[in-house]
Structure formats: C-alpha cells, structure tokens
Design a protein around this motif. Structure first.
Motif, PDB file in Angstrom:
ATOM      1  N   GLY A  93      63.479 -17.990  50.005  1.00 23.54           N
ATOM      2  CA  GLY A  93      62.762 -17.754  48.698  1.00 23.54           C
ATOM      3  C   GLY A  93      61.875 -16.594  48.933  1.00 23.54           C
ATOM      4  N   TRP A  94      62.200 -15.705  49.434  1.00 20.12           N
ATOM      5  CA  TRP A  94      61.358 -14.465  49.656  1.00 20.12           C
ATOM      6  C   TRP A  94      61.380 -13.423  48.419  1.00 20.12           C
ATOM      7  N   ILE A  95      62.426 -13.325  47.787  1.00 17.04           N
ATOM      8  CA  ILE A  95      62.684 -12.524  46.715  1.00 17.04           C
ATOM      9  C   ILE A  95      63.110 -13.282  45.155  1.00 17.04           C
ATOM     10  N   LYS A  96      62.443 -12.717  44.112  1.00 18.07           N
ATOM     11  CA  LYS A  96      62.621 -13.077  43.020  1.00 18.07           C
ATOM     12  C   LYS A  96      63.804 -12.372  42.225  1.00 18.07           C
ATOM     13  N   ASP A  97      62.816 -11.170  41.334  1.00 18.96           N
ATOM     14  CA  ASP A  97      63.773 -10.439  40.618  1.00 18.96           C
ATOM     15  C   ASP A  97      64.024  -8.855  41.512  1.00 18.96           C
ATOM     16  N   GLU A  98      63.640  -8.946  42.503  1.00 15.44           N
ATOM     17  CA  GLU A  98      63.840  -7.668  43.561  1.00 15.44           C
ATOM     18  C   GLU A  98      65.321  -7.307  43.704  1.00 15.44           C
ATOM     19  N   GLU A  99      65.849  -6.025  43.827  1.00 10.85           N
ATOM     20  CA  GLU A  99      67.045  -6.025  43.893  1.00 10.85           C
ATOM     21  C   GLU A  99      67.281  -5.696  45.439  1.00 10.85           C
ATOM     22  N   LEU A 100      68.454  -6.122  45.945  1.00 10.90           N
ATOM     23  CA  LEU A 100      68.935  -6.102  47.304  1.00 10.90           C
ATOM     24  C   LEU A 100      70.135  -5.260  47.179  1.00 10.90           C
ATOM     25  N   VAL A 101      70.458  -4.183  47.785  1.00 11.98           N
ATOM     26  CA  VAL A 101      71.705  -3.267  47.546  1.00 11.98           C
ATOM     27  C   VAL A 101      72.318  -2.879  48.775  1.00 11.98           C
ATOM     28  N   HIS A 102      73.592  -3.313  48.996  1.00  8.02           N
ATOM     29  CA  HIS A 102      74.181  -2.759  50.098  1.00  8.02           C
ATOM     30  C   HIS A 102      75.126  -1.379  49.547  1.00  8.02           C
ATOM     31  N   VAL A 103      74.690  -0.186  49.794  1.00  9.09           N
ATOM     32  CA  VAL A 103      75.522   0.907  49.398  1.00  9.09           C
ATOM     33  C   VAL A 103      76.419   1.245  50.638  1.00  9.09           C
ATOM     34  N   GLY A 104      77.857   0.606  50.486  1.00  6.45           N
ATOM     35  CA  GLY A 104      78.552   0.903  51.749  1.00  6.45           C
ATOM     36  C   GLY A 104      79.157   2.056  51.778  1.00  6.45           C
ATOM     37  N   HIS A 105      79.474   2.709  52.887  1.00  7.51           N
ATOM     38  CA  HIS A 105      80.240   3.980  52.693  1.00  7.51           C
ATOM     39  C   HIS A 105      81.743   3.674  53.570  1.00  7.51           C
ATOM     40  N   GLY A 106      82.339   4.515  52.842  1.00  6.24           N
ATOM     41  CA  GLY A 106      84.062   4.628  53.712  1.00  6.24           C
ATOM     42  C   GLY A 106      83.858   5.379  54.947  1.00  6.24           C
ATOM     43  N   LEU A 107      85.186   5.475  55.285  1.00  5.86           N
ATOM     44  CA  LEU A 107      85.248   6.458  56.594  1.00  5.86           C
ATOM     45  C   LEU A 107      85.510   7.931  56.511  1.00  5.86           C
ATOM     46  N   PHE A 108      85.214   8.684  57.420  1.00  6.08           N
ATOM     47  CA  PHE A 108      85.854  10.086  57.404  1.00  6.08           C
ATOM     48  C   PHE A 108      87.023   9.917  58.264  1.00  6.08           C
ATOM     49  N   LEU A 109      88.020  10.302  57.675  1.00  2.00           N
ATOM     50  CA  LEU A 109      89.359  10.366  58.336  1.00  2.00           C
ATOM     51  C   LEU A 109      89.794  11.768  58.981  1.00  2.00           C
ATOM     52  N   TYR A 110      90.433  11.738  59.801  1.00  2.00           N
ATOM     53  CA  TYR A 110      90.854  13.226  60.647  1.00  2.00           C
ATOM     54  C   TYR A 110      92.281  12.672  60.882  1.00  2.00           C
ATOM     55  N   GLY A 111      93.044  13.688  60.182  1.00  4.02           N
ATOM     56  CA  GLY A 111      94.698  13.516  60.373  1.00  4.02           C
ATOM     57  C   GLY A 111      95.076  12.191  60.119  1.00  4.02           C
ATOM     58  N   GLY A 112      94.540  11.405  59.262  1.00  4.87           N
ATOM     59  CA  GLY A 112      94.961  10.175  58.825  1.00  4.87           C
ATOM     60  C   GLY A 112      94.320   9.030  59.672  1.00  4.87           C
ATOM     61  N   LYS A 113      93.726   9.405  60.490  1.00  7.66           N
ATOM     62  CA  LYS A 113      92.910   8.171  61.521  1.00  7.66           C
ATOM     63  C   LYS A 113      91.449   8.372  61.260  1.00  7.66           C
ATOM     64  N   LYS A 114      90.886   7.130  61.812  1.00  2.00           N
ATOM     65  CA  LYS A 114      89.339   7.061  61.504  1.00  2.00           C
ATOM     66  C   LYS A 114      88.819   8.341  62.546  1.00  2.00           C
ATOM     67  N   MET A 115      87.914   8.803  62.032  1.00  2.00           N
ATOM     68  CA  MET A 115      87.267  10.416  62.842  1.00  2.00           C
ATOM     69  C   MET A 115      86.410   9.774  63.735  1.00  2.00           C
ATOM     70  N   SER A 116      86.426   9.971  64.886  1.00  2.00           N
ATOM     71  CA  SER A 116      85.475   9.387  66.026  1.00  2.00           C
ATOM     72  C   SER A 116      84.758  10.727  66.692  1.00  2.00           C
ATOM     73  N   THR A 117      83.348  10.155  66.886  1.00  3.35           N
ATOM     74  CA  THR A 117      82.963  11.360  67.525  1.00  3.35           C
ATOM     75  C   THR A 117      82.290  10.851  68.907  1.00  3.35           C
ATOM     76  N   ARG A 118      82.859   9.575  69.419  1.00  4.41           N
ATOM     77  CA  ARG A 118      82.695   8.857  70.494  1.00  4.41           C
ATOM     78  C   ARG A 118      83.157   9.746  71.431  1.00  4.41           C
ATOM     79  N   SER A 119      82.343   9.291  72.860  1.00  6.60           N
ATOM     80  CA  SER A 119      82.560  10.374  73.850  1.00  6.60           C
ATOM     81  C   SER A 119      84.083  10.735  74.094  1.00  6.60           C
ATOM     82  N   GLY A 120      84.783   9.539  74.191  1.00  8.52           N
ATOM     83  CA  GLY A 120      86.212   9.499  74.499  1.00  8.52           C
ATOM     84  C   GLY A 120      87.210  10.253  73.261  1.00  8.52           C
ATOM     85  N   GLY A 121      86.416  10.057  72.023  1.00  6.40           N
ATOM     86  CA  GLY A 121      87.223  10.685  70.993  1.00  6.40           C
ATOM     87  C   GLY A 121      87.254  12.224  70.825  1.00  6.40           C
ATOM     88  N   SER A 122      87.823  12.700  69.719  1.00  2.00           N
ATOM     89  CA  SER A 122      88.374  13.973  69.745  1.00  2.00           C
ATOM     90  C   SER A 122      87.257  15.087  69.395  1.00  2.00           C
TER      91      SER A 122
END
Ligand code: ARG
Length: 590
Positions: free
Chosen positions: A353-382
């Motif tokens: 009950g914290w919210i009445k007319d206020e808007e809560l929005v999740h603007v989700g984003h997709g992935l960056f793909l590199y060569g068709g695979k999920k692009m990773s900047t993790r230490s192990g990644g490319s």
C-alpha cells in the motif's frame, strides 16, 4: 510570437472541439508521405454514425468544414482535406513552418523543452554495476538508456533524480571474503578483475567442496552483523571497484546524482520486514520468509539462514525514495532478464500500500551480441569494456585525422573530438535501437559515415557549423523573405517542427530510439538539401561537381541565402539539442 512547438496539441484541441471526443480517443498520425499532409486523423471513419451520415466521408467533410473555420488552427494549418474514404489530412502553413525557425533560434539550447513535468518528480535507477565484478555490457546499456531518459525528463521540466543502485551487498560478498581469506590475498592490492577471478574460482570449488559454501555463508552473516574483518575486506573491494567504475564514467561523460547502493539499506530492511509481517504479507516457508503473489512466483524476503535479499533491499530502497523525494514516476533501467523480478517488486509495493497512482516502470534492455553470442566483458570473456571504448576512440581519431574539416584543430582539440566521436558512436548505436531489442555489436555499423550513426549526426552538425562560420552574415539572421520553398527545404522545415513532439514521445514511451531515429531522418533531409542546393553566395563560383568533390559549400547566385543560412542554423541547433539529450556531444568541427 506564434508558438508552433506543440502543433499536435493545437490540432488535438481543434479536433476535440468539433468531434466532442476525449483527447485520448483522437488519432493523429504522421502520414509519412507529403501528399497526405503533416498530420492525419482517421477519427471520422472510426466514429461515424451511420444514422446521421451517408458515409464516413460525408462526416469527415462536415468536420473539415468546421475545422476550416477555426481561427486559432488557421494560424498553423494552411490546408485541411478529406482523403480516401474519410481521412482528415492537415497541412502546416508555410508561415508556421517559417515561424518555427524563429522559435528555434530564440529558444536555442532550450528549443523542445517544456514545463509539462512541472511539480512532478522522476527517480531513475540506472547503471548499477556490481562491486568486485567487471562493469558489464548490460550496465553500459543501462547507463546510456538511463542517462538519456534522465535528460529527456529533465528537459520536460520534471524534477529528475538519478540513483546508481550499486550492487555492493549480497551473499556473493560472503564468497569474495571467504576467497580472500582462503588464499591469503592482500585485498587492497587486488584489481576488480582479480577480485572477480577469485570469486569465480571459489564458486567453482564449492561444487566439489560444499563446506566452502557454508564458510561463505558464515562470512556473509558476519558481514551483515558488522564484523570488522569482513567489513574491511568488503570496504577495500568496494573502493577498488568504485575507482575503476569512475574511470569508465569519466570516459563516458556520465555523472549520476546519487549512488546509495544496496549496502545503504542495511539498517532499513528491518522496518520493511516488520511492516510486511504486520500486514500479513510475509509467509514462513522452510525457514525462510517469502511474499506470495496471485500470478507470479513468490519472492524471498529473508533466506533460511537469516541473510537478507536483493528483493528486500529493493523494497527498502523504494521506501527510502518515497520518503526522500515523493516521486511520481519510478524508472528502473535494468536488463530484461529481471522483468519477472520487477513485476514481483512492483506487486509487493502495491500490496504494501505504499503507492497509489504513481508509476513504477521497468525499462528492460536486451543484450549486446557479438558474433551471435551474448557479448561479455567479464574477465574470462573476450572483450573488456574499457578496451571497446578505447578502440572506438582510436577509430574516431583516424577518421578525424583524415577529415578536411578538422584541419586547424590542435592535437589536444583533436583528442577531445575523438573522445566525443568514439564514445558518441557507441552510445548512439545503442540508443538507436529500442531498449528491449538485442543488438549485434558491429563496428561497421557503429561507424557508418553515410548512415544511421553517431558520427554521421555529429558530422552533419559540424557541417552546419562550418556553413555558418563561412557566411559573412551575422548569425542572427534578420527576416526570412522566401516566396518559394523547394521540396528539400520543405522537408527540413517540416521535420524541424516535429522535434518537440518526438522528445515527449521518447520520454513517455521510455524509448530514446525514437529521438535517435528522428535525428537521423532530419540530418538526412538536411544533407539532401545541402547536396542539391547552394547555400552561400561567394565570389569564386565553381561548378557543382567541383564543389561537391572538395566538400565546400554551394554557391548561390543572388537569392535565398539568408533563408538557407537560417535553415542551416536551426537544423544544427535541433541536431545539437537532440544529441545532447542522448548524452552525446556535438563538436563544432570534426
Ligand atoms: N546490480 C544489479 C545487477 O547488476 C542491478 C540493480 C538494478 N536496480 C535495482 N534497483 N534493482 O543486476
């Protein structure tokens, strides 16, 4: 002065008057083809009453007759027509189109802004990288999109609050601390990469040795209880991470208002738990406490070992935001993979009950793909994120070195422009896509100089500035005396009138891509005009081809150069305003 910035609203008012429809029920589209007008409505077809009219067309005609008598509307609309089986098409008047240039010139950097958000507050939760982990591509997207939304809402007069909800708390820290202890590491000397590696390695080891998992849990418990050794290791890891993230933010030119981070809510979760229990929402389940939902999986408030959760920290965060800023809109720019999570969170907030007319929005984003695979900047990644950015700046630099218009820039200035173009290229490439779509990382597209890219827009802006710099006329151009507009001029003028609407639409639909693509359309139109017509009168006239090949400006014989300069000035202004909203710099030369 005739304010032609929100033409759509003006037309809506007029249509509302003659049809009696609520504004939301009025359809007003951009037909996209000049002969169909600048705006088109199908309401006569949708709303026609067969008892009163022979056909939608007849009804449309009656509406058009009334609309033509509307004096206010007549100030902007030159022609209103019935088309097809009952479309009503509106054509902007030439006066309105020309007058809009004065508005742009007068408002300058503020053109397109408004006070529609006056008195309203938006909190934007974005970026939010995790401590002791590399700044990921997902956080990069969140940073770009979140910052663009922040800028858009601010431009529309909202009070905007940016909060970087750093991932600096959670059971993973139990593992990091345990790993540091087990391997006797000097935490103060570890880079983010090394911290992440230590975590990954430890996590792997737990598969074979469950005891290690228990150890990690213990360490997290100690951390939550304020144990000084645990806190020290956590603190060091946080400092190292923040310093590294700051390097990336500096490179990106991003500065977020607050970075409370998850750890800030450590002492604020108890109150939330108590409230959830009191309101009968917290249910015991196998030693843990959960919230159940009608049509979503349950969320965990407290784990069976007493550890707090990401979810409860987010609840405490919302409570804090309500108390601190009383927002009207909450925007979370976080990867789409958390979409169920945010549904649960928002549902829980409503149940509390914290919210009445206020808007809560999740603007989700997709992935960056590199060569068709999920692009990773993790230490192990490319790829490492900082490397991507440095590489981009390098590419920009080579373009600038080759470009004629960058002559006269000092080395330092060139470096500055290269950074603006290199970082702008990546930002723009991200933003030109709808947030939810997955994007193929493709250097060619990121740097396409004759296509929909950041460098193309920056280049077009620089072109407008170079035309203006070459003109002897003062840039405050006097009167516009133009009898005939050619079709290239007309399309630029029409496009200019749309800017304010696009800004509103981008903000309201959380889609900076609308603005990005609009800018590309405007720039293309300007470049077509530029290629086909002469702008400046000069003494040394050359043939068109010579001029084109040398990339100099068209020469105009005794004519409309004032008008065309003004068109150039206003087009440049709008591109600049748009790029700025996207968080992209617009250098004068490149
Ligand atoms: N740190 C989280 C992650 O990397 C994102 C946090 C988003 N914001 C939030 N309020 N949950 O997944």
């Amino acid at each position: 002065m005739l304010y032609v910035a929100m033409l759509r609203d003006q037309i809506l008012v007029a249509v509302k008057k003659v049809t009696g429809l609520e504004t939301e029920k009025i359809n007003l589209d951009f037909p996209g083809r000049d002969e169909h007008g600048d705006y088109s409505s199908n309401n006569a077809m949708v709303g026609f009453d067969a008892k009163k009219y022979k056909s939608p067309k007849e009804y449309a005609q009656e509406l058009v007759d009334k609309l033509r008598k509307d004096k206010e509307l007549g100030k902007y609309i030159g022609k209103i027509e019935v088309a097809g089986s009952g479309f009503i098409n509106f054509f902007l008047s030439k006066e309105a189109l020309l007058q809009n240039m004065n508005v742009i010139e007068e408002k300058g950097d503020k053109y397109g802004s408004s006070d529609m958000g006056k008195g309203k507050t938006v909190v934007i939760d974005y970026s939010a990288p995790n401590i002791a982990k590399a700044f990921g591509v997902g956080h990069l997207r969140s940073t770009f999109i979140g910052q663009a939304l922040y800028n858009l809402y601010q431009f529309l007069g909202y009070k905007t609050v940016g909060d970087n909800h750093l991932g600096d708390w959670g059971t993973q820290f139990g593992m990091i601390i345990a790993a540091v202890k087990k391997n006797n590491l000097d935490v103060g000397k570890l880079s983010v990469d090394e911290l992440e590696k230590a975590y990954v390695k430890y996590n792997k080891e737990t598969e074979e040795n469950p005891e290690l998992r228990e150890k990690a849990k213990e360490w997290f418990k100690r951390l939550e209880e304020g144990d000084s050794e645990a806190k020290y290791i956590w603190q060091k890891a946080k400092e190292t991470s923040l310093a590294e993230f700051q390097r990336i933010y500096d490179l990106l030119g991003v500065n977020i208002d607050y970075a409370y981070g998850e750890s800030f809510y450590l002492d604020k979760m108890d109150a939330v738990l108590k409230e959830a229990r009191k309101k009968g929402l917290a249910k015991k389940s196998e030693g843990a406490e959960i919230i159940e939902f009608e049509s979503l999986p349950p969320s965990m408030l407290v784990k069976s070992d007493g550890a707090t959760t990401y979810f409860t920290r987010d609840l405490a965060t919302i409570k804090f935001r309500i108390e601190t800023w009383k927002p009207d809109i909450y925007i979370y720019e976080v990867g789409s993979e958390q979409s169920v999570y945010f549904k649960q969170l928002f549902e829980a907030v409503r149940k509390l009950g914290w919210i009445k007319d206020e808007e809560l929005v999740h603007v989700g984003h997709g992935l960056f793909l590199y060569g068709g695979k999920k692009m990773s900047t993790r230490s192990g990644g490319s790829i490492k994120l900082e490397e991507v950015l440095t590489q981009s700046i390098k590419k920009a630099k080579s373009i600038i070195e080759k470009s004629e218009s960058s002559r006269g820039l000092s080395k330092k200035e060139k470096d500055k422009v290269a950074k603006a173009v290199g970082v702008g290229a990546i930002k723009y490439y991200d933003l030109l896509h709808h947030p939810t779509s997955n994007i193929n990382f493709d250097w060619e597209k990121i740097f396409v100089l004759e296509g929909n890219s950041g460098p193309y827009l920056q280049y077009t802006f620089a072109r407008t500035q170079s035309v203006l710099a070459k003109s002897s006329k003062s840039q405050k151009i006097l009167k516009i005396k133009n009898d005939k507009l050619n079709s290239e001029e007309l399309s630029v003028l029409k496009s200019l009138t749309r800017f304010s609407e696009v800004v509103v639409a981008s903000a309201k639909s959380y889609s900076p891509n609308l603005l990005a693509n609009y800018l590309f359309d405007l720039a293309s139109k300007y470049n077509t005009f530029y290629a086909r017509h002469r702008i400046l009168s000069t003494n040394n006239e050359r043939t068109k081809n010579e001029v084109l090949s040398e990339n100099k400006h068209r020469i105009i014989k005794g004519g409309n150069d004032e008008f065309r300069l003004k068109l150039t000035l206003t087009c440049g202004q709008v591109i600049k305003n748009g790029l700025t909203l996207l968080g992209i710099e617009a250098p004068q030369k490149m």
